[in-house]
Design an enzyme around this catalytic site. Structure first.
Site, PDB file in Angstrom:
ATOM      1  N   ILE A 158      -1.995  12.831   9.563  1.00  0.00           N
ATOM      2  CA  ILE A 158      -2.770  12.459   8.382  1.00  0.00           C
ATOM      3  C   ILE A 158      -2.092  11.356   7.595  1.00  0.00           C
ATOM      4  CG2 ILE A 158      -3.695  13.297   6.173  1.00  0.00           C
ATOM      5  CD1 ILE A 158      -4.060  16.030   7.507  1.00  0.00           C
ATOM      6  N   CYS A 159      -0.881  11.584   7.147  1.00  0.00           N
ATOM      7  CA  CYS A 159      -0.232  10.626   6.243  1.00  0.00           C
ATOM      8  C   CYS A 159       0.537   9.525   6.971  1.00  0.00           C
ATOM      9  CB  CYS A 159       0.696  11.367   5.290  1.00  0.00           C
ATOM     10  SG  CYS A 159      -0.193  12.542   4.245  1.00  0.00           S
ATOM     11  N   VAL A 160       0.877   9.742   8.254  1.00  0.00           N
ATOM     12  CA  VAL A 160       1.558   8.702   9.031  1.00  0.00           C
ATOM     13  C   VAL A 160       0.558   7.921   9.879  1.00  0.00           C
ATOM     14  CG1 VAL A 160       3.398   8.231  10.701  1.00  0.00           C
ATOM     15  CG2 VAL A 160       3.658  10.108   9.070  1.00  0.00           C
TER      16      VAL A 160
ATOM     17  N   THR B  38      -1.982   6.803   3.241  1.00  0.00           N
ATOM     18  CA  THR B  38      -0.871   6.088   2.600  1.00  0.00           C
ATOM     19  C   THR B  38      -1.144   4.594   2.447  1.00  0.00           C
ATOM     20  OG1 THR B  38       0.571   7.667   3.722  1.00  0.00           O
ATOM     21  CG2 THR B  38       1.632   5.784   2.668  1.00  0.00           C
TER      22      THR B  38
ATOM     23  N   TRP C 123       2.060  14.701   6.907  1.00  0.00           N
ATOM     24  CA  TRP C 123       2.024  15.110   8.299  1.00  0.00           C
ATOM     25  C   TRP C 123       1.740  13.912   9.189  1.00  0.00           C
ATOM     26  CZ3 TRP C 123      -1.882  18.764   5.820  1.00  0.00           C
ATOM     27  CH2 TRP C 123      -1.224  19.849   5.228  1.00  0.00           C
TER      28      TRP C 123
END
Length: 225
Positions: free
Chosen positions: A129-131, A102, A126
């Site tokens: 991964i994305c946070v 991100t 998730w």
């Protein structure tokens, strides 16, 4: 933008004291990839409760006038952000990414920087991964809080390991209700509607909010049951 670490005396300082608490006027919220494809593969939380928590967090942010950035990843394939969230911000553009990471998407980073806020609050799917790019934001001097119960991973282990990794990097961990309460800080504030909206979004806790309303001597909605 000046270094946030310099403004706050460095993120290596203990996270305590009044200045470490969240403030609506200094907060910016980023909600990441709350989409059908991601939710289908979440195994760390009960899916509907996770959507409820993310929606409640969004409603609290709106009530406290906290700028909120919505972002998805390849929405044509992964599905659009859940309407429980987008309906809170009608007409707002959702930043659709191709980057998994991100914080590598310039549009997202530029939108956050444009707010001029220092306290970066993240939640998404998730967690691992994305946070987890919260680690990069921390390295750039942001004061980062991750909302754990509005985020979810592909397994309990994946979610928890990601949280531990971000803690080791200096991130703060909170639940959505703790974030809303910290923004509220005291009942003389005029944003009680944040908790009213949260009550509607989180049905399993409705008896607690009804009790809270009784203590506050505020009206109970006719449909409270």
């Amino acid at each position: 933008m000046p270094s946030i670490a310099a403004d706050k005396g460095g993120l290596d300082d203990p996270r305590n004291g009044l200045d470490s608490l969240l403030r609506p006027q200094d907060s910016v919220l980023v909600l990441i990839d709350h989409q059908p494809y991601q939710l289908t593969n979440v195994n760390s939380h009960e899916p509907q409760m996770l959507v409820n928590n993310a929606a409640a967090l969004a409603k609290a942010a709106k009530a406290f006038v906290v700028p909120t950035i919505l972002t998805s990843v390849i929405a044509d394939r992964g599905g659009r952000i859940f309407p429980q969230i987008t309906d809170v911000f009608p007409g707002q553009e959702v930043i659709d990414r191709t980057f998994i990471h991100t914080w590598q998407d310039e549009k997202v980073v530029d939108a956050v920087k444009a707010t001029g806020r220092k306290q970066l609050i993240l939640a998404g799917l998730w967690t691992e991964i994305c946070v987890a790019p919260a680690i990069q934001a921390l390295g750039e001097g942001w004061d980062v809080t991750v909302v754990t119960d509005a985020s979810g991973g592909t397994s309990v282990e994946a979610h928890e390991v990601a949280i531990q990794r971000m803690i080791m990097a200096g991130a703060n961990m909170m639940t959505w209700l703790a974030v809303a309460a910290e923004w509220q800080r005291g009942w003389p504030r005029t944003c009680r509607r944040a908790f009213g909206g949260a009550r509607a979004a989180c049905r399993r806790q409705r008896h607690r909010f009804l009790w809270e309303q009784q203590l506050l001597n505020t009206p109970v909605p006719k449909d409270a049951g």
